[in-house]
Design a protein around this motif. Structure first.
Motif, PDB file in Angstrom:
ATOM      1  N   MET A   1       0.848  -1.202   0.000  1.00 15.21           N
ATOM      2  CA  MET A   1       0.000   0.000   0.000  1.00 15.21           C
ATOM      3  C   MET A   1       0.879   1.247   0.000  1.00 15.21           C
ATOM      4  O   MET A   1       1.878   1.315   0.681  1.00 15.21           O
ATOM      5  CB  MET A   1      -0.870  -0.026   1.264  1.00 15.21           C
ATOM      6  N   ASN A   2       0.486   2.257  -0.794  1.00 19.37           N
ATOM      7  CA  ASN A   2       1.320   3.452  -0.862  1.00 19.37           C
ATOM      8  C   ASN A   2       0.937   4.466   0.205  1.00 19.37           C
ATOM      9  O   ASN A   2       0.004   4.288   0.966  1.00 19.37           O
ATOM     10  CB  ASN A   2       1.236   4.072  -2.265  1.00 19.37           C
ATOM     11  N   ASP A   3       1.688   5.584   0.245  1.00 14.76           N
ATOM     12  CA  ASP A   3       1.453   6.595   1.275  1.00 14.76           C
ATOM     13  C   ASP A   3       0.080   7.237   1.143  1.00 14.76           C
ATOM     14  O   ASP A   3      -0.564   7.572   2.132  1.00 14.76           O
ATOM     15  CB  ASP A   3       2.555   7.669   1.197  1.00 14.76           C
ATOM     16  N   THR A   4      -0.345   7.414  -0.092  1.00  9.48           N
ATOM     17  CA  THR A   4      -1.661   7.998  -0.312  1.00  9.48           C
ATOM     18  C   THR A   4      -2.728   7.127   0.294  1.00  9.48           C
ATOM     19  O   THR A   4      -3.674   7.598   0.915  1.00  9.48           O
ATOM     20  CB  THR A   4      -1.919   8.174  -1.821  1.00  9.48           C
ATOM     21  N   ALA A   5      -2.547   5.809   0.122  1.00 15.64           N
ATOM     22  CA  ALA A   5      -3.529   4.887   0.661  1.00 15.64           C
ATOM     23  C   ALA A   5      -3.565   4.945   2.168  1.00 15.64           C
ATOM     24  O   ALA A   5      -4.607   4.865   2.797  1.00 15.64           O
ATOM     25  CB  ALA A   5      -3.197   3.479   0.186  1.00 15.64           C
ATOM     26  N   ALA A   6      -2.382   5.083   2.775  1.00 21.03           N
ATOM     27  CA  ALA A   6      -2.316   5.082   4.228  1.00 21.03           C
ATOM     28  C   ALA A   6      -3.090   6.230   4.836  1.00 21.03           C
ATOM     29  O   ALA A   6      -3.557   6.165   5.968  1.00 21.03           O
ATOM     30  CB  ALA A   6      -0.853   5.134   4.661  1.00 21.03           C
ATOM     31  N   SER A   7      -3.218   7.323   4.069  1.00 26.35           N
ATOM     32  CA  SER A   7      -3.911   8.486   4.599  1.00 26.35           C
ATOM     33  C   SER A   7      -5.418   8.435   4.355  1.00 26.35           C
ATOM     34  O   SER A   7      -6.142   9.335   4.738  1.00 26.35           O
ATOM     35  CB  SER A   7      -3.354   9.765   3.952  1.00 26.35           C
ATOM     36  N   GLY A   8      -5.883   7.378   3.680  1.00 31.36           N
ATOM     37  CA  GLY A   8      -7.308   7.271   3.365  1.00 31.36           C
ATOM     38  C   GLY A   8      -8.150   7.135   4.616  1.00 31.36           C
ATOM     39  O   GLY A   8      -7.766   6.489   5.574  1.00 31.36           O
ATOM     40  N   ARG A   9      -9.305   7.730   4.579  1.00 29.53           N
ATOM     41  CA  ARG A   9     -10.197   7.672   5.728  1.00 29.53           C
ATOM     42  C   ARG A   9     -11.095   6.445   5.697  1.00 29.53           C
ATOM     43  O   ARG A   9     -11.666   6.069   6.698  1.00 29.53           O
ATOM     44  CB  ARG A   9     -11.038   8.947   5.794  1.00 29.53           C
ATOM     45  N   THR A  10     -11.272   5.853   4.525  1.00 30.07           N
ATOM     46  CA  THR A  10     -12.111   4.669   4.452  1.00 30.07           C
ATOM     47  C   THR A  10     -11.327   3.447   4.887  1.00 30.07           C
ATOM     48  O   THR A  10     -10.214   3.206   4.429  1.00 30.07           O
ATOM     49  CB  THR A  10     -12.609   4.455   3.009  1.00 30.07           C
ATOM     50  N   GLY A  11     -11.934   2.660   5.785  1.00 29.06           N
ATOM     51  CA  GLY A  11     -11.318   1.416   6.203  1.00 29.06           C
ATOM     52  C   GLY A  11     -11.495   0.342   5.148  1.00 29.06           C
ATOM     53  O   GLY A  11     -12.142   0.552   4.121  1.00 29.06           O
ATOM     54  N   PHE A  12     -10.938  -0.824   5.410  1.00 28.20           N
ATOM     55  CA  PHE A  12     -10.932  -1.914   4.427  1.00 28.20           C
ATOM     56  C   PHE A  12     -12.351  -2.294   4.006  1.00 28.20           C
ATOM     57  O   PHE A  12     -12.677  -2.312   2.821  1.00 28.20           O
ATOM     58  CB  PHE A  12     -10.204  -3.122   5.024  1.00 28.20           C
ATOM     59  N   ALA A  13     -13.218  -2.593   4.967  1.00 26.69           N
ATOM     60  CA  ALA A  13     -14.584  -3.034   4.657  1.00 26.69           C
ATOM     61  C   ALA A  13     -15.380  -1.926   3.976  1.00 26.69           C
ATOM     62  O   ALA A  13     -16.086  -2.175   2.987  1.00 26.69           O
ATOM     63  CB  ALA A  13     -15.288  -3.495   5.929  1.00 26.69           C
ATOM     64  N   GLU A  14     -15.270  -0.702   4.486  1.00 24.36           N
ATOM     65  CA  GLU A  14     -16.010   0.413   3.890  1.00 24.36           C
ATOM     66  C   GLU A  14     -15.542   0.666   2.464  1.00 24.36           C
ATOM     67  O   GLU A  14     -16.358   0.940   1.573  1.00 24.36           O
ATOM     68  CB  GLU A  14     -15.827   1.678   4.733  1.00 24.36           C
ATOM     69  N   PHE A  15     -14.245   0.569   2.239  1.00 25.48           N
ATOM     70  CA  PHE A  15     -13.689   0.790   0.906  1.00 25.48           C
ATOM     71  C   PHE A  15     -14.249  -0.237  -0.081  1.00 25.48           C
ATOM     72  O   PHE A  15     -14.634   0.113  -1.212  1.00 25.48           O
ATOM     73  CB  PHE A  15     -12.167   0.695   0.969  1.00 25.48           C
ATOM     74  N   ILE A  16     -14.309  -1.497   0.312  1.00 28.91           N
ATOM     75  CA  ILE A  16     -14.843  -2.561  -0.549  1.00 28.91           C
ATOM     76  C   ILE A  16     -16.291  -2.275  -0.923  1.00 28.91           C
ATOM     77  O   ILE A  16     -16.685  -2.352  -2.095  1.00 28.91           O
ATOM     78  CB  ILE A  16     -14.736  -3.937   0.141  1.00 28.91           C
ATOM     79  N   ILE A  17     -17.102  -1.926   0.082  1.00 23.21           N
ATOM     80  CA  ILE A  17     -18.528  -1.672  -0.171  1.00 23.21           C
ATOM     81  C   ILE A  17     -18.711  -0.451  -1.060  1.00 23.21           C
ATOM     82  O   ILE A  17     -19.555  -0.439  -1.955  1.00 23.21           O
ATOM     83  CB  ILE A  17     -19.289  -1.512   1.161  1.00 23.21           C
ATOM     84  N   LEU A  18     -17.910   0.589  -0.827  1.00 21.49           N
ATOM     85  CA  LEU A  18     -17.994   1.804  -1.644  1.00 21.49           C
ATOM     86  C   LEU A  18     -17.638   1.511  -3.089  1.00 21.49           C
ATOM     87  O   LEU A  18     -18.360   1.907  -4.022  1.00 21.49           O
ATOM     88  CB  LEU A  18     -17.064   2.882  -1.077  1.00 21.49           C
ATOM     89  N   ILE A  19     -16.533   0.803  -3.314  1.00 23.33           N
ATOM     90  CA  ILE A  19     -16.098   0.482  -4.678  1.00 23.33           C
ATOM     91  C   ILE A  19     -17.123  -0.412  -5.367  1.00 23.33           C
ATOM     92  O   ILE A  19     -17.479  -0.203  -6.535  1.00 23.33           O
ATOM     93  CB  ILE A  19     -14.710  -0.201  -4.657  1.00 23.33           C
ATOM     94  N   ALA A  20     -17.621  -1.420  -4.649  1.00 23.58           N
ATOM     95  CA  ALA A  20     -18.627  -2.323  -5.230  1.00 23.58           C
ATOM     96  C   ALA A  20     -19.893  -1.560  -5.592  1.00 23.58           C
ATOM     97  O   ALA A  20     -20.512  -1.817  -6.630  1.00 23.58           O
ATOM     98  CB  ALA A  20     -18.943  -3.454  -4.257  1.00 23.58           C
TER      99      ALA A  20
END
Length: 401
Positions: A1-20
């Motif tokens: 994971m890159n630095d940009t990703a580390a600063s993301g506010r969405t957690g793993f589960a939320e990110f999956i649901i948002l993208i889906a």
């Protein structure tokens, strides 16, 4: 994971649901509409029932045009602005469809919906790639596709329920609410993943170079054409499915149930394909799947002729289930083979391959669907024709390699 990703506010589960949720927007815009086609025909005064199929095909035309634009656009201005532009276009198209008092206005709205939905479908993959890589990205996409596979199973039933409660225009109100919620969620919770120093100047020369390279590369061209033909055969089914199930076989409100049931083989194929590719080469899998579709279609022509194009319903289900399993195997593998020589231009290459194959599929599927005459002959001969051409292309390519 890159630095940009580390600063993301969405957690793993939320990110999956948002993208889906974002990637499902196009599929929902297609499958939810299928039960509404008879009412649209009636309310908008469409003389030819086959013309209602254009409600489906026109969306794919918009997606074909959108795919080739949003990839380079997101590389130039960032993922969030590109996706936001797409959502704005989708919402505008939805409002047009909601207010449509003529078929031409409806088609204009669907074209805009497809153009907008292409951003949610294409740029989200780049967004995932920005934030995760390697095994982590594969894991994310696996979870996303698991959720995504539920859409064709459940969406037609959801559309049928909405129609029975509030009429077909309420479906577009649902699209409006859903897209607005997803856009707000995305805007508030997902930070930009492409830093300014990693952006590239928008250049249509890159797209022209990508197209030129695909046309010159035999493997990319063959498998892009094949992907378009296979998608066209499937779109022929998608376009005419409501007429076949409800008009020809009188399934009534059970249409979404049968449609969803036939979507299950796609999910099974996607799950098994990751194992199949470890023991069988991609090229061999493609030839086997195409041969299966052709063999099953030729075999099904016999009862089709015996029953004058109207064989028993159970025969149709028994025919389509394994055909859709084979097509489920083909979709991912054909794209992988088309992209294999284009690793050095992966972004624009994916956009160009996706756009070309979608356009070919839209044109082919529209011809098959518009040929529907109250029998299964146009559908089955469409599957036969597309797979014969595909086998000629792929086997000739392998012989020349």
């Amino acid at each position: 994971m890159n630095d940009t990703a580390a600063s993301g506010r969405t957690g793993f589960a939320e990110f999956i649901i948002l993208i889906a949720s974002m990637m499902s927007l196009a599929a929902l815009s297609i499958d939810t509409m299928l039960p509404a086609l008879p009412e649209i025909v009636h309310d908008l005064g469409i003389a030819d029932p086959n013309s209602a199929q254009l409600v489906i095909s026109t969306l794919f035309l918009g997606m074909s045009a959108g795919q080739i634009v949003y990839g380079p656009l997101s590389d130039a201005i960032g993922r969030k602005p590109a996706i936001s532009i797409g959502f704005a276009i989708f919402i505008l198209g939805t409002l047009l469809c909601l207010a449509a008092d003529s078929f031409s206005v409806m088609l204009a709205g669907r074209l805009l919906q497809g153009l907008g939905a292409a951003a949610a479908r294409i740029v989200t993959i780049a967004l995932v790639r920005d934030r995760y890589e390697g095994a982590a990205m594969a894991r994310i996409m696996s979870f996303v596709m698991t959720i995504f596979m539920l859409v064709p199973i459940l969406a037609p039933l959801g559309g049928q329920i909405i129609i029975s409660l509030a009429g077909w225009r309420a479906i577009f109100i649902g699209f409006l609410v859903m897209s607005s919620i997803i856009l707000a969620w995305f805007t508030l919770r997902q930070p930009e993943t492409l830093s300014r120093e990693n952006r590239h100047r928008l250049s249509f020369q890159g797209l022209a170079n990508s197209l030129r390279e695909i046309l010159r590369n035999r493997q990319s061209l063959v498998y892009t054409l094949t992907a378009g033909l296979v998608f066209g055969a499937f779109l022929g089914y998608l376009n005419s499915s409501q007429q076949i199930f409800q008009n020809q076989y009188g399934t009534g409100e059970l249409f979404p149930v049968y449609f969803g049931m036939l979507a299950l083989p796609f999910g099974m194929a996607s799950l098994l394909n990751s194992r199949l590719v470890t023991i069988i080469s991609l090229q061999r899998l493609v030839v086997m799947a195409l041969s299966a579709v052709l063999g099953l279609s030729l075999l099904f022509l016999l009862p089709a002729f015996i029953y004058a194009g109207d064989p028993p319903f159970w025969m149709l289900i028994v025919y389509l289930a394994p055909v859709f399993f084979a097509i489920g195997v083909l979709f991912g593998n054909l794209n992988a083979l088309a992209m294999e020589p284009l690793g050095h231009i992966a972004g624009t290459g994916a956009a160009t391959v996706g756009s070309l194959s979608t356009f070919i599929g839209m044109a082919t599927g529209t011809m098959i669907g518009q040929s529907y005459n109250g029998t299964l002959f146009p559908l089955v001969t469409g599957f036969c024709s597309c797979t014969v051409l595909s086998l000629v292309l792929t086997t000739h390519h392998e012989d020349q390699s």
